[in-house]
Design a protein around this motif. Sequence first.
Motif, PDB file in Angstrom:
ATOM      1  N   GLU A  36       2.426   1.937  -3.412  1.00 23.48           N
ATOM      2  CA  GLU A  36       1.465   2.507  -4.363  1.00 23.48           C
ATOM      3  C   GLU A  36       1.259   3.993  -4.103  1.00 23.48           C
TER       4      GLU A  36
ATOM      5  N   GLU B 183       0.831  -1.205   0.000  1.00 16.78           N
ATOM      6  CA  GLU B 183       0.000   0.000   0.000  1.00 16.78           C
ATOM      7  C   GLU B 183       0.866   1.255   0.000  1.00 16.78           C
TER       8      GLU B 183
ATOM      9  N   ASN C  20       1.383  -4.777  -8.881  1.00 16.93           N
ATOM     10  CA  ASN C  20       1.494  -3.555  -8.092  1.00 16.93           C
ATOM     11  C   ASN C  20       2.887  -2.951  -8.246  1.00 16.93           C
TER      12      ASN C  20
ATOM     13  N   SER D 132      -4.665  -2.738  -2.580  1.00 19.27           N
ATOM     14  CA  SER D 132      -4.032  -2.680  -3.900  1.00 19.27           C
ATOM     15  C   SER D 132      -4.048  -4.067  -4.538  1.00 19.27           C
ATOM     16  N   ASP D 133      -3.914  -4.106  -5.847  1.00 18.85           N
ATOM     17  CA  ASP D 133      -3.928  -5.384  -6.559  1.00 18.85           C
ATOM     18  C   ASP D 133      -2.791  -6.285  -6.092  1.00 18.85           C
TER      19      ASP D 133
END
Length: 290
Positions: free
Chosen positions: A78, A75, A131, A256-257
């Motif tokens: 990102e 996270e 990500n 997130s992915d």
Amino acid sequence: MTKILTTGSAGILGSAILRNLNNRYIFLNLINKKKINIKYNQTKTNIFNKKKIDKLIKGYRPEIILHCAAITNIESCEKYKKKFKKINYDLTKILVNLCKKNNIRFIFISTDQVYSKNYYQTEKSLINCYNYYTKTKFFSEKYIQNNLKNFLILRTNFFGKSKVKSRLSFSDFIISNLMKKKKIYLFDDVIFNPINIDNFCKAISYLIDKNIRGLYNIGSYPATSKYKFGIKISKKLNLNSKLIISDSLLKRKNLSDRPLDMRMSLSGIKKIIKDKNFFNLNKNLSLLKN
């Protein structure tokens, strides 16, 4: 004894490497900010200053640079891409260039997050960077491969006792909550095959001593979901498995992915480390009792 310059010694893996291998090698730990509370040799410098590190290398003359430093929080990566690119990718480039200049072996710790297919994936499988964290790791791998011959890249996922007060490993998270009788939610649709951190350190030592080069997956068999992994730990340590609740990553829209299936094939590393028990998940989980 082999001289090794390390980064990331304040982290879970870096501290475990020092704890397990300090009697086998001479370590010098590169510290960027404040010095850490360890008894091993350490030097504080600006790790992003190529000239300062080059000067340090010329004085210390390491045979290996072991690069463990990275920000692994998906996270955060990102959200603060520029900041974490500097740590996760730019620093790798600096160290690789210095290894090339000074003829030093380079060891890089990568991730199983580059995989995302529903089968055991080899080092030659197609990569999916879901990500930004995974991108920094994969682009680091490519830079190493394009610029060095004497390198070792290890894709892995590890668990075990963390000696870093501010950081818990995945297994620490499970155990500490179950001991406090707290419920935890673990993904039943995320599959991986991690290795115990102490075994991983032994693998690094073996590969160093055998002068192994290239790219290798290191994990355990069989693969398991994170939910079932938690259940296995609870049973191994006689903790209450009813506190573990099955969850789904696909239902967590706030994250997130991430890949769902990170199963790594260990066919490559098993040709080098031929002890079958070494990669057995149950044997790796048994080490938690210690």
